[in-house]
Design a protein around this motif. Sequence first.
Motif, PDB file in Angstrom:
ATOM      1  N   PRO A  60      -1.771   0.067  -5.287  1.00 35.07           N
ATOM      2  CA  PRO A  60      -0.876  -0.956  -5.017  1.00 35.07           C
ATOM      3  C   PRO A  60       0.489  -0.702  -5.536  1.00 35.07           C
ATOM      4  O   PRO A  60       0.929   0.123  -6.096  1.00 35.07           O
ATOM      5  N   PHE A  89       4.398   3.100  -3.796  1.00 35.12           N
ATOM      6  CA  PHE A  89       4.389   4.543  -3.797  1.00 35.12           C
ATOM      7  C   PHE A  89       5.753   5.239  -4.238  1.00 35.12           C
ATOM      8  O   PHE A  89       6.177   6.120  -3.518  1.00 35.12           O
ATOM      9  N   THR A  90       6.279   4.630  -5.202  1.00 34.34           N
ATOM     10  CA  THR A  90       7.499   5.172  -5.667  1.00 34.34           C
ATOM     11  C   THR A  90       7.770   5.466  -7.330  1.00 34.34           C
ATOM     12  O   THR A  90       8.663   5.801  -7.863  1.00 34.34           O
ATOM     13  N   ILE A 124       7.139   1.619   2.875  1.00 34.15           N
ATOM     14  CA  ILE A 124       6.546   2.381   1.722  1.00 34.15           C
ATOM     15  C   ILE A 124       7.102   3.637   1.531  1.00 34.15           C
ATOM     16  O   ILE A 124       7.617   4.381   2.233  1.00 34.15           O
ATOM     17  N   GLY A 125       7.261   3.669   0.261  1.00 33.38           N
ATOM     18  CA  GLY A 125       7.739   5.208  -0.219  1.00 33.38           C
ATOM     19  C   GLY A 125       9.221   5.290  -0.739  1.00 33.38           C
ATOM     20  O   GLY A 125       9.509   6.421  -1.065  1.00 33.38           O
ATOM     21  N   THR A 233      -0.314  -2.557   0.541  1.00 31.84           N
ATOM     22  CA  THR A 233      -0.267  -2.139  -0.902  1.00 31.84           C
ATOM     23  C   THR A 233       0.316  -3.241  -1.566  1.00 31.84           C
ATOM     24  O   THR A 233       0.304  -3.159  -2.656  1.00 31.84           O
ATOM     25  N   ARG A 408      10.132   1.530  11.301  1.00 29.98           N
ATOM     26  CA  ARG A 408      10.558   2.171  10.280  1.00 29.98           C
ATOM     27  C   ARG A 408      12.127   2.450  10.215  1.00 29.98           C
ATOM     28  O   ARG A 408      12.733   1.910  11.193  1.00 29.98           O
TER      29      ARG A 408
END
Lengths: 409, 409
Positions: A60, A89-90, A124-125, A233, A408
């Motif tokens: 998450p 995801f950071t 994400i990321g 997430t 993206r």
Amino acid sequence: MSSQRSPLAPQAFPDLPAIGGVTLRIARAGYKDWDRCDLTLATLSPDTAVAGVTTQSRCPSPEVEWCRKALVLGQARALVVNAGNANAFTGRHGREAVETITAAVAREIGCAPSDVFVASTGVIGVPLPTDKAEAGLAAAFSADPCGWEEAAATIMTTDTFAKAAHASAVVGGQRVELVGIVKGSGMIAPDMATMLGFIFTDAAVEAEFLQAALRSANAESFSCITVDSDTSTSDTVLAFATGAAGNRPLSSEDDDGADAFAAALADLCRQLAHLVVRDGEGASKFITVAVEGAESDASAHRIALSIANSPLVKTAIAGEDANWGRVVMAVGKAGEPAERDRLSIRFGATQVARDGLAVPDYDETPVAAHLKDAEVEIGVDLGLGDGRATVWTCDLTHGYIAINADYRS
Amino acid sequence: MSSQRSPLAPQAFPDLPAIGGVTLRIARAGYKDWDRCDLTLATLSPDTAVAGVTTQSRCPSPEVEWCRKALVLGQARALVVNAGNANAFTGRHGREAVETITAAVAREIGCAPSDVFVASTGVIGVPLPTDKAEAGLAAAFSADPCGWEEAAATIMTTDTFAKAAHASAVVGGQRVELVGIVKGSGMIAPDMATMLGFIFTDAAVEAEFLQAALRSANAESFSCITVDSDTSTSDTVLAFATGAAGNRPLSSEDDDGADAFAAALADLCRQLAHLVVRDGEGASKFITVAVEGAESDASAHRIALSIANSPLVKTAIAGEDANWGRVVMAVGKAGEPAERDRLSIRFGATQVARDGLAVPDYDETPVAAHLKDAEVEIGVDLGLGDGRATVWTCDLTHGYIAINADYRS
């Protein structure tokens, strides 16, 4: 970003009442290189109760983790929604961004950081840039309040239309209003809450009962939709009850009006969930999958999802092809109790197979006509027991591929 | 039927040896309105041992049920494969079609019906016409024997190229050959055997050991591929060992040469499984998903499948988009043990994320170059244990939609 409005979208944004105790503002944080508002701020009157359901993902976002902790306290003064960056995801950077946002809002309105809820959606990321968030918040606090449509539009990412719905109930002789906004069109699979949804009511509801009512409403709505079987997430649904309506606070299902409130909340969640499916990426058909005769409701739910998530079923519907063999296949792969020779299938009102084979003199004409509609129903009867479930999904089209092979940046 | 050869197909059909004790013939049964052979008949010398694995679908075809029963006896004299009609979900009519076929073949070659194996592939829900099957069988029995390429082409449905592979081993000083043919390009998900595959060897192998070796080979090959997460009602892999090579029959893993035979069988199954992925409907990329560091091999397998079945991962690869956030999403939704802040991800040889966030100074250039290849590898390290698994899949493209929104006669 797809810009063409979904063919399944409602004709217009609904007329919605203001909710006492809720003030909405939007601003441009510039999380992406786009010319639109992407930060939404809702401030809430003191004593607002909050409830929430979040993703079952094992990975998450820090926003989800923050909300889970803050939900334990059951009270809220503000909500911040960032669009264009999921901040998932950071690592440490992501957690710091959430702490920066909640601290800044708490400072501004004079509350604890734990009274501030945050949700972010997008790629994400990539850590959410805290400087942009802080500047965006400052702009939001100095902006004029806005309406539901602006807020619903500001939380969108790949969505093609702003989504909101309304319900009301009479609680202890007092009319209460509920309004919800929602975003989501891809990475939609129902493993608890799905996508971002925010519900505001002027009803006075204690946090514990609000949580129970939301959990129950969620089980029949957001947990019954799927676009692509992919679970975000960041999935979060929060419900805020300001109490501005002045009813005697609801604290249990036995209270006068509790049933009406829970029913209104369930109705609202179902409306919002359907709107998400109607904006499923590339969707051209709204599909209802109704399963009955299963060994249990839970088994029926899993079979319904197996059908709703099957790429071959979804492409057949996209092609308006009455290929009911693919429904058999999807029942068979669900791993749930099923007996081939008791299985019956219908499209719309037309029975196509009964007790394990095509009905005698099966005429595809009415089925073909039904499949040309924008709303399609697949009915399955397992013939085993009383278990039943309904889920909603959309078809799988070239539009989904086009959106997701490029999205993206 | 798609006619354009998959861009991932091998350049040419392989050179394959004849297998002693196996005679192949093909014929036109005319199961569909098409101008091609669609019935394959393999006759096998007496004392041929057989093993098989079949679909886990709860709605299997009568062919699958027939094969399961016949496999108990462990011996085979013939195989019939019908293409264009799966005969699944056809009730009594379907069972009668299988009985008619097996009886006709048994009569012709003088064996028990239980020595005759049948597999059918194509549309679900239409009973296989027994008159066409009988006429097709009669034509096959009077036809000249054919080679592997003709047989491999005759079992195809939406396949765009004929698939076969070869392996060999030395068993007790005697060289033995194994040849397999396979079909499948959609409705491919690994829940035991997937699609139709037929393996022939001249090795002498007792049925029980052949079954054990096939089960093991299947677990590392056909059970590790997915095209669209959809599991066929008809999936069947059969292995026939004629014994013509004259080796001392293998009866257990301790026998001289048993390891070599099992390794050759595993190698053959892996080759065949890869060919199925290479003909995945609409495929433009062959994707290897390698998971390590999971809590167990089984957990790694489920996580790898979650990634390989994710529409968002598959469309990102189709778009040559290094959107590794979608891999995080797919790990998170698998429901398996995972810790976000220990998770590492690579594309090809390039690490993109480590310990829960993007690597410092992440440079997308080598990843973008890797994604332009026809073969892409996604590596995931959970950082939790020693569990590992590899699965293979293809990307999700407009081609898949085009094929499946139209397919059916």
